[in-house]
Design an enzyme around this catalytic site. Structure first.
Site, PDB file in Angstrom:
ATOM      1  N   ASP A   1     -42.459   7.753 -14.178  1.00  0.00           N
ATOM      2  CA  ASP A   1     -41.356   7.248 -13.357  1.00  0.00           C
ATOM      3  C   ASP A   1     -40.438   8.412 -13.064  1.00  0.00           C
ATOM      4  O   ASP A   1     -40.295   9.323 -13.892  1.00  0.00           O
ATOM      5  CB  ASP A   1     -40.590   6.155 -14.126  1.00  0.00           C
ATOM      6  CG  ASP A   1     -39.736   5.282 -13.210  1.00  0.00           C
ATOM      7  OD1 ASP A   1     -38.962   5.840 -12.407  1.00  0.00           O
ATOM      8  OD2 ASP A   1     -39.832   4.045 -13.317  1.00  0.00           O
TER       9      ASP A   1
ATOM     10  N   ASN B   1     -48.034   3.010  -7.711  1.00  0.00           N
ATOM     11  CA  ASN B   1     -47.054   1.954  -7.504  1.00  0.00           C
ATOM     12  C   ASN B   1     -45.697   2.459  -7.001  1.00  0.00           C
ATOM     13  O   ASN B   1     -44.821   1.645  -6.688  1.00  0.00           O
ATOM     14  CB  ASN B   1     -46.846   1.178  -8.811  1.00  0.00           C
ATOM     15  CG  ASN B   1     -46.039  -0.077  -8.630  1.00  0.00           C
ATOM     16  OD1 ASN B   1     -46.253  -0.827  -7.690  1.00  0.00           O
ATOM     17  ND2 ASN B   1     -45.087  -0.296  -9.519  1.00  0.00           N
TER      18      ASN B   1
ATOM     19  N   TYR C   1     -40.994   2.254   7.116  1.00  0.00           N
ATOM     20  CA  TYR C   1     -41.608   1.576   5.979  1.00  0.00           C
ATOM     21  C   TYR C   1     -42.956   0.976   6.378  1.00  0.00           C
ATOM     22  O   TYR C   1     -43.961   1.146   5.678  1.00  0.00           O
ATOM     23  CB  TYR C   1     -40.675   0.490   5.460  1.00  0.00           C
ATOM     24  CG  TYR C   1     -41.219  -0.260   4.254  1.00  0.00           C
ATOM     25  CD1 TYR C   1     -41.306   0.365   3.017  1.00  0.00           C
ATOM     26  CD2 TYR C   1     -41.637  -1.580   4.357  1.00  0.00           C
ATOM     27  CE1 TYR C   1     -41.802  -0.308   1.910  1.00  0.00           C
ATOM     28  CE2 TYR C   1     -42.136  -2.262   3.254  1.00  0.00           C
ATOM     29  CZ  TYR C   1     -42.208  -1.629   2.039  1.00  0.00           C
ATOM     30  OH  TYR C   1     -42.707  -2.296   0.947  1.00  0.00           O
TER      31      TYR C   1
ATOM     32  N   LYS D   1     -46.608   2.119   4.787  1.00  0.00           N
ATOM     33  CA  LYS D   1     -47.477   1.176   4.098  1.00  0.00           C
ATOM     34  C   LYS D   1     -48.737   0.867   4.911  1.00  0.00           C
ATOM     35  O   LYS D   1     -49.791   0.568   4.345  1.00  0.00           O
ATOM     36  CB  LYS D   1     -46.713  -0.108   3.789  1.00  0.00           C
ATOM     37  CG  LYS D   1     -45.672   0.063   2.683  1.00  0.00           C
ATOM     38  CD  LYS D   1     -46.312   0.481   1.367  1.00  0.00           C
ATOM     39  CE  LYS D   1     -45.327   0.470   0.217  1.00  0.00           C
ATOM     40  NZ  LYS D   1     -45.971   0.816  -1.083  1.00  0.00           N
TER      41      LYS D   1
ATOM     42  N   ILE E   1     -41.879 -10.394  -3.782  1.00  0.00           N
ATOM     43  CA  ILE E   1     -41.961 -10.445  -5.240  1.00  0.00           C
ATOM     44  C   ILE E   1     -40.560 -10.279  -5.828  1.00  0.00           C
ATOM     45  O   ILE E   1     -39.775  -9.452  -5.354  1.00  0.00           O
ATOM     46  CB  ILE E   1     -42.881  -9.333  -5.794  1.00  0.00           C
ATOM     47  CG1 ILE E   1     -44.259  -9.371  -5.109  1.00  0.00           C
ATOM     48  CG2 ILE E   1     -43.027  -9.452  -7.302  1.00  0.00           C
ATOM     49  CD1 ILE E   1     -45.058 -10.616  -5.347  1.00  0.00           C
TER      50      ILE E   1
ATOM     51  N   THR F   1     -38.546  -8.627  -7.804  1.00  0.00           N
ATOM     52  CA  THR F   1     -38.275  -7.405  -8.554  1.00  0.00           C
ATOM     53  C   THR F   1     -36.999  -6.781  -8.011  1.00  0.00           C
ATOM     54  O   THR F   1     -36.464  -7.203  -6.973  1.00  0.00           O
ATOM     55  CB  THR F   1     -39.415  -6.375  -8.415  1.00  0.00           C
ATOM     56  OG1 THR F   1     -39.397  -5.830  -7.080  1.00  0.00           O
ATOM     57  CG2 THR F   1     -40.768  -7.004  -8.682  1.00  0.00           C
TER      58      THR F   1
END
Length: 223
Positions: free
Chosen positions: A5, A58, A127, A131, A160, A162
């Site tokens: 990370d 990720n 974005y 992606k 999601i 998060t």
């Protein structure tokens, strides 16, 4: 598990969670735009465990810019992390996976690789572009790495719960009503929904699956 990370404290927190549940993990501070940091993380993993067999790509981010106000710095940041970063990490880690006898890679895309998700008239084109490149990068890596006994697939999450999002906003009645127009499964996705799909694609149960993008989206792309 090698938990990498850009925020080392966050990586160490995840290591503690893994260890408290009986697993083994080490942490590494990695900016996916930094090849040397990636190489150092690979060395950390090989030193700790002797081999590496799996990779989950990720890392990702977004900035809130429409076409009109999008500048080159925002474009470069999002493309570098979301797409270039996956290439750099895969390039380095796949060598370690090949040396270990093979394995699997899962890249993370999003439903926004295929559709624009917006409740208004503006989007985040940088974005979507970043992606949108992930499924084709996945296919190309799958072709090249097949001879090394490495499968490469990607998972495309829907919405999601998060901290990638403003959770308070995402859970609002207005946001839920907007999402329910598209979701067949009438709830926001949970991290475990994505984790299970990733785990399956990495496993031997998916040993004849290579080069695909798997939507895990509550039916978002169905209508």
């Amino acid at each position: 598990i090698i938990v990498s990370d850009i925020d080392l404290a966050a990586a160490q927190e995840t290591v503690q969670l893994i260890e408290s549940n009986g697993g083994q993990a080490v942490s590494a501070q990695v900016d996916v735009r930094d090849r040397k940091a990636i190489q150092a993380a690979v060395k950390t993993g090989v030193s700790a465990y002797g081999s590496i067999h799996f990779l989950v790509n990720n890392a990702g981010l977004v900035t809130k810019h429409s076409l009109k106000d999008l500048d080159e710095d925002a474009w470069d940041l999002v493309l570098d992390v979301n797409l270039k970063g996956q290439w750099l990490v895969a390039q380095e880690v796949s060598q370690a996976i090949a040396s270990s006898g093979g394995g699997a890679i899962v890249n993370l895309s999003t439903v926004e690789a295929m559709v624009v998700v917006t409740s208004g008239s503006t989007a985040q084109p940088h974005y979507n572009a970043s992606k949108g490149g992930v499924p084709m990068l996945t296919k190309a890596l799958a072709v090249e790495l097949a001879s090394e006994n490495i499968r490469v697939n990607c998972v495309a999450p829907g919405p999601i719960a998060t901290d990638f999002f403003d959770l308070e906003g995402v859970m609002s009645a207005e946001a839920q009503a907007f999402m329910n127009q598209r979701l067949l499964v009438q709830r926001i996705g949970q991290p475990d929904d994505i984790a299970r799909a990733i785990s399956w694609l990495l496993s031997d149960e998916a040993s004849w699956i290579d080069g695909i993008q798997l939507p895990v989206d509550g039916g978002w792309l169905t209508r």
